[in-house]
Design a protein around this motif. Sequence first.
Motif, mmCIF file in Angstrom:
data_model
loop_
_atom_site.group_PDB
_atom_site.id
_atom_site.type_symbol
_atom_site.label_atom_id
_atom_site.label_comp_id
_atom_site.label_asym_id
_atom_site.label_seq_id
_atom_site.Cartn_x
_atom_site.Cartn_y
_atom_site.Cartn_z
ATOM 1 N N GLY A 30 -15.401 2.220 15.525
ATOM 2 C CA GLY A 30 -15.198 0.844 15.969
ATOM 3 C C GLY A 30 -14.753 -0.097 14.876
ATOM 4 O O GLY A 30 -14.977 -1.316 14.944
ATOM 5 N N LEU A 31 -14.079 0.439 13.873
ATOM 6 C CA LEU A 31 -13.733 -0.376 12.704
ATOM 7 C C LEU A 31 -12.539 -1.285 12.930
ATOM 8 O O LEU A 31 -12.431 -2.343 12.304
ATOM 9 N N GLN A 32 -11.644 -0.882 13.813
ATOM 10 C CA GLN A 32 -10.402 -1.633 13.986
ATOM 11 C C GLN A 32 -10.644 -3.061 14.464
ATOM 12 O O GLN A 32 -9.834 -3.954 14.201
ATOM 13 N N THR A 33 -11.758 -3.294 15.131
ATOM 14 C CA THR A 33 -12.093 -4.647 15.588
ATOM 15 C C THR A 33 -13.332 -5.195 14.888
ATOM 16 O O THR A 33 -13.863 -6.232 15.286
ATOM 17 N N VAL A 35 -15.151 -7.215 12.231
ATOM 18 C CA VAL A 35 -14.740 -8.380 11.433
ATOM 19 C C VAL A 35 -14.905 -8.123 9.939
ATOM 20 O O VAL A 35 -14.027 -8.470 9.134
ATOM 21 N N ALA A 36 -16.005 -7.520 9.538
ATOM 22 C CA ALA A 36 -16.229 -7.251 8.114
ATOM 23 C C ALA A 36 -15.158 -6.307 7.565
ATOM 24 O O ALA A 36 -14.641 -6.512 6.459
ATOM 25 N N PHE A 37 -14.827 -5.274 8.346
ATOM 26 C CA PHE A 37 -13.804 -4.327 7.931
ATOM 27 C C PHE A 37 -12.437 -5.008 7.881
ATOM 28 O O PHE A 37 -11.658 -4.802 6.941
ATOM 29 N N GLN A 38 -12.153 -5.833 8.865
ATOM 30 C CA GLN A 38 -10.879 -6.565 8.889
ATOM 31 C C GLN A 38 -10.738 -7.484 7.680
ATOM 32 O O GLN A 38 -9.659 -7.600 7.094
ATOM 33 N N ASN A 39 -11.820 -8.129 7.301
ATOM 34 C CA ASN A 39 -11.766 -9.043 6.157
ATOM 35 C C ASN A 39 -11.456 -8.295 4.856
ATOM 36 O O ASN A 39 -10.700 -8.791 4.013
ATOM 37 N N ILE A 40 -12.040 -7.109 4.690
ATOM 38 C CA ILE A 40 -11.723 -6.297 3.514
ATOM 39 C C ILE A 40 -10.246 -5.923 3.536
ATOM 40 O O ILE A 40 -9.547 -6.005 2.510
ATOM 41 N N PHE A 41 -9.765 -5.533 4.716
ATOM 42 C CA PHE A 41 -8.363 -5.139 4.850
ATOM 43 C C PHE A 41 -7.422 -6.310 4.562
ATOM 44 O O PHE A 41 -6.402 -6.142 3.880
ATOM 45 N N ILE A 42 -7.760 -7.480 5.069
ATOM 46 C CA ILE A 42 -6.907 -8.666 4.871
ATOM 47 C C ILE A 42 -6.798 -9.006 3.379
ATOM 48 O O ILE A 42 -5.710 -9.327 2.879
ATOM 49 N N GLU A 43 -7.897 -8.932 2.667
ATOM 50 C CA GLU A 43 -7.861 -9.214 1.236
ATOM 51 C C GLU A 43 -6.988 -8.199 0.499
ATOM 52 O O GLU A 43 -6.238 -8.549 -0.421
ATOM 53 N N ASN A 44 -7.074 -6.949 0.901
ATOM 54 C CA ASN A 44 -6.236 -5.926 0.280
ATOM 55 C C ASN A 44 -4.773 -6.071 0.677
ATOM 56 O O ASN A 44 -3.871 -5.757 -0.107
ATOM 57 N N LEU A 45 -4.545 -6.566 1.883
ATOM 58 C CA LEU A 45 -3.176 -6.819 2.328
ATOM 59 C C LEU A 45 -2.523 -7.900 1.461
ATOM 60 O O LEU A 45 -1.345 -7.803 1.081
ATOM 61 N N LYS A 46 -3.293 -8.892 1.104
ATOM 62 C CA LYS A 46 -2.781 -9.957 0.230
ATOM 63 C C LYS A 46 -2.444 -9.411 -1.159
ATOM 64 O O LYS A 46 -1.499 -9.860 -1.800
ATOM 65 N N ARG A 47 -3.237 -8.444 -1.601
ATOM 66 C CA ARG A 47 -3.047 -7.903 -2.947
ATOM 67 C C ARG A 47 -1.901 -6.891 -2.994
ATOM 68 O O ARG A 47 -1.089 -6.898 -3.922
ATOM 69 N N TYR A 48 -1.870 -5.995 -1.998
ATOM 70 C CA TYR A 48 -0.927 -4.871 -2.063
ATOM 71 C C TYR A 48 0.298 -5.018 -1.156
ATOM 72 O O TYR A 48 1.204 -4.190 -1.211
ATOM 73 N N GLY A 49 0.316 -6.073 -0.323
ATOM 74 C CA GLY A 49 1.457 -6.270 0.555
ATOM 75 C C GLY A 49 1.351 -5.476 1.852
ATOM 76 O O GLY A 49 0.452 -4.664 2.038
ATOM 77 N N THR A 50 2.292 -5.726 2.758
ATOM 78 C CA THR A 50 2.235 -5.112 4.079
ATOM 79 C C THR A 50 2.758 -3.681 4.094
ATOM 80 O O THR A 50 2.431 -2.911 5.006
ATOM 81 N N ASN A 51 3.550 -3.316 3.103
ATOM 82 C CA ASN A 51 4.098 -1.962 3.062
ATOM 83 C C ASN A 51 4.459 -1.611 1.630
ATOM 84 O O ASN A 51 4.844 -2.471 0.837
ATOM 85 N N TYR A 52 4.344 -0.316 1.309
ATOM 86 C CA TYR A 52 4.726 0.148 -0.025
ATOM 87 C C TYR A 52 5.713 1.289 0.162
ATOM 88 O O TYR A 52 5.326 2.439 0.372
ATOM 89 N N GLY A 53 6.998 0.964 0.141
ATOM 90 C CA GLY A 53 8.024 1.936 0.488
ATOM 91 C C GLY A 53 8.505 2.797 -0.659
ATOM 92 O O GLY A 53 9.341 3.669 -0.460
ATOM 93 N N ALA A 54 7.992 2.573 -1.859
ATOM 94 C CA ALA A 54 8.449 3.337 -3.017
ATOM 95 C C ALA A 54 7.872 4.743 -3.014
ATOM 96 O O ALA A 54 6.845 5.025 -2.392
ATOM 97 N N SER A 55 8.527 5.636 -3.730
ATOM 98 C CA SER A 55 8.042 7.004 -3.864
ATOM 99 C C SER A 55 6.803 7.053 -4.753
ATOM 100 O O SER A 55 6.647 6.237 -5.671
ATOM 101 N N ARG A 56 5.924 8.023 -4.477
ATOM 102 C CA ARG A 56 4.773 8.233 -5.351
ATOM 103 C C ARG A 56 5.209 8.741 -6.723
ATOM 104 O O ARG A 56 4.413 8.754 -7.670
ATOM 105 N N LYS A 57 6.468 9.172 -6.829
ATOM 106 C CA LYS A 57 6.997 9.653 -8.113
ATOM 107 C C LYS A 57 7.626 8.524 -8.928
ATOM 108 O O LYS A 57 8.127 8.747 -10.027
ATOM 109 N N SER A 58 7.600 7.316 -8.407
ATOM 110 C CA SER A 58 8.245 6.176 -9.055
ATOM 111 C C SER A 58 7.691 5.935 -10.452
ATOM 112 O O SER A 58 6.554 6.299 -10.768
ATOM 113 N N ASN A 59 8.502 5.295 -11.301
ATOM 114 C CA ASN A 59 8.049 4.954 -12.652
ATOM 115 C C ASN A 59 7.039 3.815 -12.651
ATOM 116 O O ASN A 59 6.375 3.565 -13.651
ATOM 117 N N VAL A 60 6.905 3.126 -11.501
ATOM 118 C CA VAL A 60 5.874 2.096 -11.345
ATOM 119 C C VAL A 60 4.809 2.657 -10.401
ATOM 120 O O VAL A 60 5.114 3.046 -9.278
#
Length: 349
Positions: A30-33, A35-60
């Motif tokens: 029942g995590l998708q709804t 509130v505590a789990f959503q708040n953790i996710f929202i904070e991480n969304l602000k930090r890491y962005g909505t998507n990370y399309g780069a390769s795991r082999k990237s130089n960054v």
Amino acid sequence: MKHYVECFPGREIVLNNTKYLYFGGTAYLGLQTNVAFQNIFIENLKRYGTNYGASRKSNVQLPIFKKAEEHLAKIVGAEACLTMSSGYLAGQFISQYLSTSNYRFFYAPNTHSALFQTKLEPYATFGQLADEVCEHLESKEASVPVVFLDSIDFSGNNYPNFKGLQLLPLNKVILVVDDSHGIGIVGDNGGGVYKTIKKLSPKELIVSSSLGKGFGIQAGGIFGTAHRISVLMDTPFFGGASPASPSGLATFFQSEKLYQKNRKTLKGNIKFFTDTVSDINQFTHMKNHPAFSFSDMTLTEKLEENGIIVTNFKYPNEDSTVMSRIVISAAHKKEDIQYLCRHLNTLLK
């Protein structure tokens, strides 16, 4: 019948302005709804962005991938882990990688399509599967047998005892197991079935899984020996695929207390349901798992007439049989389950 909803289907859904209790889906904790789990996710969304399309082999590089994978491997009991954007992709990755003349594929009954890379059909029984594997080994062919299966196939034939697997000469077999419906839910600390199957001493064990059902994030994982995971990470498939969302992996890494709390709630809800329903043997179910399967279409219809929606559709395609399932989640309240059981106890007489 298909139902269209405008938001995530939690413990309740609204259809045609009417509220229904929902006992379906795979959001077991029942995590998708939550509130505590959503708040953790929202904070991480602000930090890491909505998507990370780069390769795991990237130089960054983002360290959260390695942190999450090490934590996952520890929970599961494997030497190592790699993550991908979905459990389906993880399964396809393994089956594609092993699709060489060095290996011979065998599919256990009810194996999920995520593990298929050929037109082979699953065997009807484990007895037939065991006979074919033994015949292959006796033929002295050089190719190593690889047996694919779902840890939880909702028939009760695999988890928790895996009696069918024990018919096989496992010391000569590579096992590839989809644990999408087990990880996060069953096993010590939600570690799934890896430790259990490892005790059967297969030649090699590789486990793939979705992390969405048990851990509430959009990602997939592969678990195995450090050597196998290292080799998989060094492939074009892994390097070329977009990775799991780092915001989701960071949320997983930071939510251990929530997972433990909701797992405990889920266990209590499952017990309450099995203690309250009058005839639990009307359902196919597995100990400590929240899914209860049945084949009576009339029951589905009667439940809907009484304000209850359950899982009911042809899966995985329109040629498949109808999958009917009551799913108890950590989001359900005791009164929800009481209401369900009251109607079940009347309808199952």
